[in-house]
Design an enzyme around this catalytic site. Structure first.
Site, PDB file in Angstrom:
ATOM      1  N   THR A   1       0.819  -1.215   0.000  1.00 61.34           N
ATOM      2  CA  THR A   1       0.000   0.000   0.000  1.00 61.34           C
ATOM      3  C   THR A   1       0.848   1.258   0.000  1.00 61.34           C
ATOM      4  OG1 THR A   1      -1.807  -1.122   1.108  1.00 61.34           O
ATOM      5  CG2 THR A   1      -1.766   1.258   1.310  1.00 61.34           C
TER       6      THR A   1
ATOM      7  N   TYR B   1      -8.281   0.146  -4.259  1.00 62.26           N
ATOM      8  CA  TYR B   1      -7.043   0.582  -4.898  1.00 62.26           C
ATOM      9  C   TYR B   1      -6.205  -0.663  -5.160  1.00 62.26           C
ATOM     10  CZ  TYR B   1      -4.687  -0.447  -0.551  1.00 62.26           C
ATOM     11  OH  TYR B   1      -4.199  -1.106   0.537  1.00 62.26           O
TER      12      TYR B   1
ATOM     13  N   SER C   1       1.857  -7.698  -0.601  1.00 59.95           N
ATOM     14  CA  SER C   1       2.697  -8.634   0.163  1.00 59.95           C
ATOM     15  C   SER C   1       2.008  -9.971   0.400  1.00 59.95           C
ATOM     16  CB  SER C   1       3.158  -8.015   1.466  1.00 59.95           C
ATOM     17  OG  SER C   1       2.111  -7.876   2.373  1.00 59.95           O
TER      18      SER C   1
ATOM     19  N   THR D   1       1.661  -4.429   4.252  1.00 64.10           N
ATOM     20  CA  THR D   1       1.519  -4.684   5.690  1.00 64.10           C
ATOM     21  C   THR D   1       1.020  -6.100   5.992  1.00 64.10           C
ATOM     22  OG1 THR D   1      -0.710  -3.758   5.720  1.00 64.10           O
ATOM     23  CG2 THR D   1       1.121  -2.258   6.225  1.00 64.10           C
ATOM     24  N   ASP D   2       0.412  -6.772   4.992  1.00 63.63           N
ATOM     25  CA  ASP D   2      -0.194  -8.080   5.289  1.00 63.63           C
ATOM     26  C   ASP D   2       0.825  -9.095   5.813  1.00 63.63           C
ATOM     27  OD1 ASP D   2      -2.588  -7.049   4.460  1.00 63.63           O
ATOM     28  OD2 ASP D   2      -2.769  -8.275   2.645  1.00 63.63           O
TER      29      ASP D   2
ATOM     30  N   LYS E   1       0.310  -7.917  12.696  1.00 62.50           N
ATOM     31  CA  LYS E   1      -0.804  -7.106  12.220  1.00 62.50           C
ATOM     32  C   LYS E   1      -2.051  -7.550  12.980  1.00 62.50           C
ATOM     33  CE  LYS E   1      -2.846  -5.251   8.001  1.00 62.50           C
ATOM     34  NZ  LYS E   1      -2.895  -5.307   6.529  1.00 62.50           N
TER      35      LYS E   1
ATOM     36  N   GLU F   1      -3.148 -28.389  28.441  1.00 62.69           N
ATOM     37  CA  GLU F   1      -4.303 -29.283  28.241  1.00 62.69           C
ATOM     38  C   GLU F   1      -3.954 -30.434  27.302  1.00 62.69           C
ATOM     39  OE1 GLU F   1      -8.525 -27.767  27.889  1.00 62.69           O
ATOM     40  OE2 GLU F   1      -7.400 -25.904  27.609  1.00 62.69           O
TER      41      GLU F   1
HETATM   42  N1  GLU Z   1      -2.485  -6.551   0.730  1.00 68.74           N
HETATM   43  C1  GLU Z   1      -1.512  -5.557   0.369  1.00 68.74           C
HETATM   44  C2  GLU Z   1      -0.150  -5.850   0.952  1.00 68.74           C
HETATM   45  O1  GLU Z   1       0.008  -6.385   1.996  1.00 68.74           O
HETATM   46  C3  GLU Z   1      -1.942  -4.186   0.760  1.00 68.74           C
HETATM   47  C4  GLU Z   1      -2.045  -4.004   2.261  1.00 68.74           C
HETATM   48  C5  GLU Z   1      -1.046  -3.053   2.804  1.00 68.74           C
HETATM   49  O2  GLU Z   1       0.055  -2.898   2.318  1.00 68.74           O
HETATM   50  O3  GLU Z   1      -1.421  -2.442   3.804  1.00 68.74           O
HETATM   51  O4  GLU Z   1       0.791  -5.495   0.303  1.00 68.74           O
END
Ligand code: GLU
Length: 330
Positions: A16, A29, A62, A95-96, A168, A286
């Site tokens: 992103t 996007y 990602s 971020t993924d 995340k 457990e």
């Molecule tokens: N799903 C994409 C990625 O991880 C966009 C999400 C992001 O970067 O926040 O690259």
């Protein structure tokens, strides 16, 4: 006399932070659209006190991160660590899976120069876009000699996390990352940086060798009423190991545990982690780990437990006691 500006290598992978919105308010996007050089040109007016050297490696969301890009990044980082003219390294990343890349390099690189991953939750052009701010903060961190000896760091918002802790925890909030068991290890703005403690890994060599490839390790999420067929299916496609994202402290129905125990006997290590967002999975609470031959993931969630198990298997570490020792260390 003006102080010399630090020279930072920026490895671009997409995400992103390299996305641009066609509308400021429509949420849709495509990630990874802006070329790294264009993104850095956009930063030129921010007055950052650093010389940035752009090196695009990939242009992906990602969710598509994996071996080829990891291998290319690893090569570039090692070269930059050995290049006396480079003071710090940044990776722009979706971020993924940022936590997976950060942890992979935590395990396989010396804790040398600052290595900072940075992403964004909102693309350029969206109202409240966070990419520029996060990048400016990441530059501040990567320029700080005190950022070395901590392993890879992730900068999101005004917060710095260590690879070992970060995950995340929200799909769309700007404030999407959490740390467990440690929360943030520093606060940062483009002009200030406050570490909450000293670096503990100065001079530490890589814990594990960079492998030639990574084995297939699957995450199996437990759910009420499930049967053991998914375990058999995973073994049928040649999984070298399985991470259970179990209920609570890594639980699963008895038939699933029995099937996983059989997998261990067949040579596939099984790590019990939790589908719950936060908390420890300890041994023999457990589930009788000793009898089944399982490993307890301790503080690592399923995604990073998979990374550690892949690295261990790739390094020929497959016995339960040694794998458990690695998870105890985190
Ligand atoms: N799903 C994409 C990625 O991880 C966009 C999400 C992001 O970067 O926040 O690259």
């Amino acid at each position: 006399m003006t102080a010399k500006r630090p020279r930072l290598l920026v490895l671009g992978t997409g995400g992103t932070i390299a996305g641009s919105a066609s509308s400021a308010t429509d949420g849709s996007y495509a990630a990874g659209e802006l070329a790294l050089e264009d993104m850095l040109k956009g930063l030129a007016g921010l007055g950052l006190e650093a010389e940035l050297i752009a090196k695009p490696i990939a242009q992906i969301g990602s969710q598509d991160m994996g071996w080829p890009v990891w291998d290319a990044l690893h090569r570039e980082i090692v070269a930059a660590q050995n290049d006396a003219t480079i003071e710090g390294i940044l990776i722009t990343h979706g971020t993924d899976t940022a936590e997976e890349t950060a942890y992979l390099f935590d395990l396989t690189l010396a804790a040398g120069k600052p290595l900072v991953l940075v992403g964004a939750m909102r693309p350029a052009g969206a109202v409240g876009a966070d990419g520029m701010r996060n990048f400016a903060n990441a530059v501040r961190v990567a320029s700080d000699t005190d950022a070395s000896g901590r392993g890879p760091l992730l900068v999101m918002g005004d917060t710095v996390f260590a690879a070992k802790d970060v995950r995340k925890a929200a799909t769309s909030n700007i404030d999407a990352f959490k740390g467990y068991p440690r929360g943030p290890i520093a606060r940062v703005t483009p002009s200030s940086l406050d570490w909450f403690g000293g670096a503990t890994r100065v001079g530490e060599p890589a814990r594990y060798a960079w492998p030639k490839a990574l084995p297939r390790v699957a995450i199996l999420t437990a759910g009420a009423g499930m049967d053991a067929k998914p375990v058999e299916a995973l073994l049928g496609i040649g999984c070298s190991g399985i991470v259970l994202a179990g209920m609570g402290q890594g639980n699963a129905p008895g038939c699933v545990l029995d099937a996983l125990g059989a997998a261990v006997k067949d040579g596939a290590p099984v790590v019990r982690s939790s589908r719950v967002d936060e908390g420890l999975v300890d041994r023999n609470v457990e589930v009788d780990d000793d009898a089944y031959g399982f490993i307890a993931a301790r503080a690592q969630g399923p995604a990073k437990a998979r990374i550690l198990l892949m690295v261990l298997i790739a390094n020929g570490i497959t016995d339960a006691a040694s794998i458990q020792a690695a998870f105890d260390r985190g």
